[in-house]
Design an enzyme around this catalytic site. Structure first.
Site, PDB file in Angstrom:
ATOM      1  N   ASN A  39      -2.179   2.577   5.315  1.00 15.93           N
ATOM      2  CA  ASN A  39      -1.250   1.488   4.995  1.00 15.93           C
ATOM      3  C   ASN A  39      -0.936   0.769   6.294  1.00 15.93           C
ATOM      4  O   ASN A  39      -0.479   1.391   7.251  1.00 15.93           O
ATOM      5  CB  ASN A  39       0.034   2.067   4.375  1.00 15.93           C
ATOM      6  CG  ASN A  39       1.152   1.035   4.320  1.00 15.93           C
ATOM      7  OD1 ASN A  39       0.898  -0.153   4.235  1.00 15.93           O
ATOM      8  ND2 ASN A  39       2.386   1.499   4.374  1.00 15.93           N
ATOM      9  N   GLY A  40      -1.209  -0.533   6.343  1.00  8.60           N
ATOM     10  CA  GLY A  40      -0.941  -1.317   7.557  1.00  8.60           C
ATOM     11  C   GLY A  40      -2.102  -2.239   7.831  1.00  8.60           C
ATOM     12  O   GLY A  40      -2.913  -2.520   6.936  1.00  8.60           O
ATOM     13  N   ARG A  86       4.252  -0.712  -4.413  1.00  5.59           N
ATOM     14  CA  ARG A  86       3.832  -1.092  -3.066  1.00  5.59           C
ATOM     15  C   ARG A  86       2.490  -1.827  -3.051  1.00  5.59           C
ATOM     16  O   ARG A  86       2.055  -2.323  -2.022  1.00  5.59           O
ATOM     17  CB  ARG A  86       3.745   0.146  -2.174  1.00  5.59           C
ATOM     18  CG  ARG A  86       5.060   0.870  -2.013  1.00  5.59           C
ATOM     19  CD  ARG A  86       4.895   2.070  -1.121  1.00  5.59           C
ATOM     20  NE  ARG A  86       4.636   1.685   0.251  1.00  5.59           N
ATOM     21  CZ  ARG A  86       5.553   1.444   1.165  1.00  5.59           C
ATOM     22  NH1 ARG A  86       6.828   1.565   0.848  1.00  5.59           N
ATOM     23  NH2 ARG A  86       5.221   1.091   2.387  1.00  5.59           N
ATOM     24  N   GLU A 117      17.234 -18.552  -5.152  1.00  3.21           N
ATOM     25  CA  GLU A 117      16.881 -17.218  -5.647  1.00  3.21           C
ATOM     26  C   GLU A 117      16.361 -17.309  -7.086  1.00  3.21           C
ATOM     27  O   GLU A 117      15.401 -16.627  -7.456  1.00  3.21           O
ATOM     28  CB  GLU A 117      18.098 -16.279  -5.536  1.00  3.21           C
ATOM     29  CG  GLU A 117      17.903 -14.875  -6.085  1.00  3.21           C
ATOM     30  CD  GLU A 117      16.775 -14.084  -5.426  1.00  3.21           C
ATOM     31  OE1 GLU A 117      16.193 -14.534  -4.438  1.00  3.21           O
ATOM     32  OE2 GLU A 117      16.444 -13.000  -5.943  1.00  3.21           O
ATOM     33  N   LYS A 135      12.703 -16.031  -8.222  1.00  2.00           N
ATOM     34  CA  LYS A 135      12.502 -15.043  -9.306  1.00  2.00           C
ATOM     35  C   LYS A 135      11.521 -15.586 -10.332  1.00  2.00           C
ATOM     36  O   LYS A 135      10.592 -14.906 -10.750  1.00  2.00           O
ATOM     37  CB  LYS A 135      13.810 -14.734 -10.042  1.00  2.00           C
ATOM     38  CG  LYS A 135      14.811 -13.844  -9.395  1.00  2.00           C
ATOM     39  CD  LYS A 135      14.427 -12.398  -9.292  1.00  2.00           C
ATOM     40  CE  LYS A 135      13.601 -12.102  -8.106  1.00  2.00           C
ATOM     41  NZ  LYS A 135      14.149 -12.014  -6.809  1.00  2.00           N
ATOM     42  N   HIS A 195      16.435 -37.909  -3.557  1.00  2.00           N
ATOM     43  CA  HIS A 195      15.731 -38.298  -2.331  1.00  2.00           C
ATOM     44  C   HIS A 195      14.272 -37.833  -2.344  1.00  2.00           C
ATOM     45  O   HIS A 195      13.686 -37.653  -1.283  1.00  2.00           O
ATOM     46  CB  HIS A 195      16.464 -37.739  -1.107  1.00  2.00           C
ATOM     47  CG  HIS A 195      17.853 -38.280  -0.970  1.00  2.00           C
ATOM     48  ND1 HIS A 195      18.108 -39.618  -0.745  1.00  2.00           N
ATOM     49  CD2 HIS A 195      19.065 -37.690  -1.088  1.00  2.00           C
ATOM     50  CE1 HIS A 195      19.415 -39.819  -0.696  1.00  2.00           C
ATOM     51  NE2 HIS A 195      20.017 -38.655  -0.905  1.00  2.00           N
ATOM     52  N   TRP A 225      -2.645  -2.932  -1.671  1.00  2.00           N
ATOM     53  CA  TRP A 225      -2.339  -4.363  -1.711  1.00  2.00           C
ATOM     54  C   TRP A 225      -3.241  -4.973  -0.649  1.00  2.00           C
ATOM     55  O   TRP A 225      -3.039  -4.763   0.549  1.00  2.00           O
ATOM     56  CB  TRP A 225      -0.866  -4.597  -1.381  1.00  2.00           C
ATOM     57  CG  TRP A 225      -0.438  -6.025  -1.447  1.00  2.00           C
ATOM     58  CD1 TRP A 225      -0.151  -6.736  -2.577  1.00  2.00           C
ATOM     59  CD2 TRP A 225      -0.234  -6.914  -0.349  1.00  2.00           C
ATOM     60  NE1 TRP A 225       0.217  -8.019  -2.239  1.00  2.00           N
ATOM     61  CE2 TRP A 225       0.171  -8.160  -0.889  1.00  2.00           C
ATOM     62  CE3 TRP A 225      -0.357  -6.805   1.045  1.00  2.00           C
ATOM     63  CZ2 TRP A 225       0.461  -9.269  -0.099  1.00  2.00           C
ATOM     64  CZ3 TRP A 225      -0.072  -7.902   1.833  1.00  2.00           C
ATOM     65  CH2 TRP A 225       0.339  -9.117   1.258  1.00  2.00           C
ATOM     66  N   CYS A 279       0.838  -1.180   0.000  1.00  5.22           N
ATOM     67  CA  CYS A 279       0.000   0.000   0.000  1.00  5.22           C
ATOM     68  C   CYS A 279       0.883   1.245   0.000  1.00  5.22           C
ATOM     69  O   CYS A 279       1.808   1.365   0.799  1.00  5.22           O
ATOM     70  CB  CYS A 279      -0.962   0.102   1.171  1.00  5.22           C
ATOM     71  SG  CYS A 279      -2.153  -1.220   1.228  1.00  5.22           S
ATOM     72  N   GLU A 301       7.855 -15.932  -8.967  1.00  2.78           N
ATOM     73  CA  GLU A 301       7.123 -14.699  -8.653  1.00  2.78           C
ATOM     74  C   GLU A 301       6.734 -13.911  -9.898  1.00  2.78           C
ATOM     75  O   GLU A 301       5.680 -13.277  -9.900  1.00  2.78           O
ATOM     76  CB  GLU A 301       7.816 -13.840  -7.587  1.00  2.78           C
ATOM     77  CG  GLU A 301       9.131 -13.220  -7.921  1.00  2.78           C
ATOM     78  CD  GLU A 301       9.767 -12.463  -6.746  1.00  2.78           C
ATOM     79  OE1 GLU A 301       9.073 -11.997  -5.840  1.00  2.78           O
ATOM     80  OE2 GLU A 301      11.004 -12.347  -6.756  1.00  2.78           O
ATOM     81  N   LYS A 356       6.009  -4.998  -3.126  1.00  2.00           N
ATOM     82  CA  LYS A 356       7.446  -4.947  -2.874  1.00  2.00           C
ATOM     83  C   LYS A 356       7.787  -4.888  -1.384  1.00  2.00           C
ATOM     84  O   LYS A 356       8.703  -5.545  -0.931  1.00  2.00           O
ATOM     85  CB  LYS A 356       8.062  -3.756  -3.597  1.00  2.00           C
ATOM     86  CG  LYS A 356       9.579  -3.801  -3.557  1.00  2.00           C
ATOM     87  CD  LYS A 356      10.194  -3.091  -4.709  1.00  2.00           C
ATOM     88  CE  LYS A 356      11.683  -3.284  -4.746  1.00  2.00           C
ATOM     89  NZ  LYS A 356      12.078  -4.666  -5.066  1.00  2.00           N
TER      90      LYS A 356
END
Ligand code: G6P
Length: 594
Positions: free
Chosen positions: A96-97, A27, A466, A470, A489, A72, A2, A473, A589
């Site tokens: 925001n929160g 955001r 990583e 990437k 395994h 978001w 947000c 996402e 983000k």
């Protein structure tokens, strides 16, 4: 997560707030809204969708004061109604929160009222309306004392020609000058508008009008908060001819690494002090930051021979960690805002650990609680998927580990000089990797795969994780990072002709063992590609599978190059699949809620 923007000045507020929201879209981008104040009249427009959904409505909002929000979603699905601002009586707010006790507050104060939205945020505006006494500041204080959770809230009130701010655990910056004042979640929103910005602290309030910014602490005492230079400029946020921020930011990997090495010298002395008498290191972070922590664990253990663990921040907090005064906790976060990382660092500190922040954001919640801040000088990163901040973190962590290793050594100064020179020698190789790696054919294979497994051993395994993050996402392809030796395994059961394995091999000593994994996948009809800088390995495999060669470099610094290759792979695959790499679905983000 947000983004919020506020403006009060001479100009029409809505276009400025809209432009700020566009710059904060990383955001959150599932819904958007703006409220303006014209005289005593509050006007609101809000829509489900990206910020651009408001484009045709902005000119319809009049007034020189406005607040805006790009969302978001946490509570309440993305919809026009759940979009902010929320309004009640004389008030409109953006938030925001998360208000964790919103249900309790609703039951207590509004048992018989059905709220308009399904958000946790609506409770704020309802409470403001209920407790409003004519004194805006007092009302903010009263309402904030009821709220549990995290909030950066901008408020407009029909009685006040400006806007007000409440801040707790979610970021707010304020800036102004020449008859205009601004507030926002993050500096890019104010690029080109404010050179200096004040960073609010938890519990702060602000009353902001065109000509005046007054900040108050939680006891309503006027305070002056630290002013920092806003390095975000319109030029720094430009795409520079690239199609996406992700592409631009991958190309900026070399500069991020180079600048991080330069910036390290500034903190070397302080870091050394903090590291005195340390006998154990815990590294923590989320997402990509955690993945760079996995590389750091290897650096610290192999260079300094000090036991190091990497812990996902959201797990570390709840596992009753063993911490003594000899423990250093390295908290890694691009934004310095990630709630789990900040809380993990707070917990570590309260238990007596030394806390070292490794971050892009020199004035963030994380840095406020840290003993020392190791800068990642990667510049603003706009794409949700981290790229240059990862390689910047690797450079910062390499030097941090070398510093730990230099303790009590006569040659400490030379050791650090060499370490910096080693990284600088890899920068041209990184430039060539981002500019010339031909990953297109492999991206085509990945784009058609049902699942992609990234495999590697030791430091290559850390990068495999990583690479997998990437790819998943930004392409939404099912993907996992696995230790190459562990394949047999369990994961091998998943391999068939629709699966692809990307094997990273940068350690000559482990090369033959990793090649076993290549054969194991091929034998089950899976597709395989290899990313390597081991010449002999490339020679052995090149007739059998696609080989993406990256430049040879010192073994420990290979993550800088292999990471750039997997970043390019994810980017190209997203483009083939027509996904927007900068704004992947469901993600944001900076995740400022727990
Ligand atoms: C979010 C982002 C990831 C990022 C993680 C940690 O999940 O989508 O890209 O790695 O947060 O962010 P931080 O700012 O703490 O590095």
């Amino acid at each position: 997560m947000c983004g919020i923007v506020g403006y009060s000045g001479r100009a029409a507020a809505a276009p400025l707030v809209f432009a700020g929201l566009k710059r904060l879209e990383y955001r959150g981008y599932d819904s958007v809204g703006i409220a303006t104040l014209d005289g005593n009249n509050i006007q609101i427009i809000k829509k489900q969708g990206k910020v651009s959904s408001l484009e045709n409505f902005v000119d319809g909002l009049s007034g020189n004061t406005g607040i805006g929000h790009t969302r978001w979603a946490t509570h309440g699905k993305p919809s026009d109604i759940n979009a902010h601002p929320h309004a009640c009586g004389k008030f409109a707010v953006v938030h925001n929160g998360i208000i964790e006790n919103y249900a309790e507050l609703k039951a207590r104060y509004f048992p018989d009222i059905s709220f308009t939205s399904r958000t946790d945020s609506e409770i704020i505006v309802r409470l403001l309306d209920k407790f409003y006494s004519g004194n805006l500041l007092q009302t903010l204080k009263e309402v904030s004392s009821l709220l549990k959770g995290s909030y950066a809230v901008l408020v407009i009130c029909a009685d006040f020609n400006g806007f007000a701010v409440m801040k707790y655990k979610s970021p707010v910056i304020i800036g102004g000058g020449r008859g205009e004042s601004f507030a926002a979640s993050d500096a890019p929103a104010l690029a080109g508008l404010c050179k200096k910005i004040s960073v609010l602290e938890d519990g702060d309030f602000a009353i902001v009008s065109a000509h005046r910014i007054k900040i108050y602490d939680n006891n309503l005492n006027p305070v002056v908060r630290q002013k920092i230079i806003n390095h975000a400029t319109a030029a720094s946020l430009d795409l520079n001819g690239c199609a996406h921020y992700m592409q631009k930011e991958i190309l900026e990997n070399p500069t991020a690494v180079e600048n991080t090495v330069k910036a390290f010298s500034r903190v070397q002395g302080k870091l050394k002090e903090v590291f005195t008498d340390i006998n154990r290191v815990i590294i923590t972070g989320c997402g990509t930051a955690y993945n760079s922590g996995l590389v750091a664990k290897r650096y610290i253990e192999s260079f300094a021979r000090i036991p190091a663990e990497a812990e996902i921040a959201g797990e570390f907090r709840y596992k009753n960690p063993v911490i003594t005064s000899g423990t250093a906790v390295i908290a890694i976060s691009q934004s310095g805002e990630t709630a789990d990382t900040v809380e993990a660092a707070k917990l570590a500190k309260s238990l007596g650990a030394k806390v070292i922040a490794v971050t892009n954001a020199p004035y963030s919640a994380l840095t406020l609680i840290s003993d020392v801040v190791v800068p990642v000088a990667a510049g603003h990163e706009i794409c949700v998927a981290a790229t240059k901040s990862y390689t910047g973190q690797i450079a910062a962590l390499y030097l941090t580990a070398k510093l730990l290793a230099s303790f009590n050594k006569k040659s400490a100064v030379r050791l650090m000089k060499n370490a910096k020179a080693e990284i600088c020698s890899v920068v041209p190789l990184l430039k060539s990797t981002v500019a010339h790696t031909d990953i297109e054919a492999l991206a085509q294979v990945c784009a058609r795969a049902d699942g992609v497994y990234f495999l590697g051993r030791d430091i290559d395994y850390a990068v495999a994780l990583e690479g997998s993050l990437k790819l998943k996402e930004i392409t939404y392809i099912q993907s996992e990072g696995y230790p190459a030796g562990e394949l047999k395994h369990g994961t091998l059961a998943l391999i068939d002709e629709n699966k692809t394995a990307v094997v990273i091999i940068t350690d000559e000593g482990l090369s033959v063992k990793c090649e076993n994994a290549v054969e194991q996948v091929l034998s089950r009809k899976g597709k395989v590609a290899v990313i390597t800088n081991v010449k002999e390995c490339a020679e052995r495999l090149k007739d059998e599978v696609p080989v993406i060669e990256i430049p040879a470099c010192p073994k420990e610094l290979s993550p800088l190059l292999s990471a750039a290759a997997v970043q390019l792979l994810a980017y190209k695959t997203a483009i083939i699949l027509d996904r927007n790499p900068d704004q992947p679905r469901n993600l944001a983000k900076s995740v400022t809620v727990e």
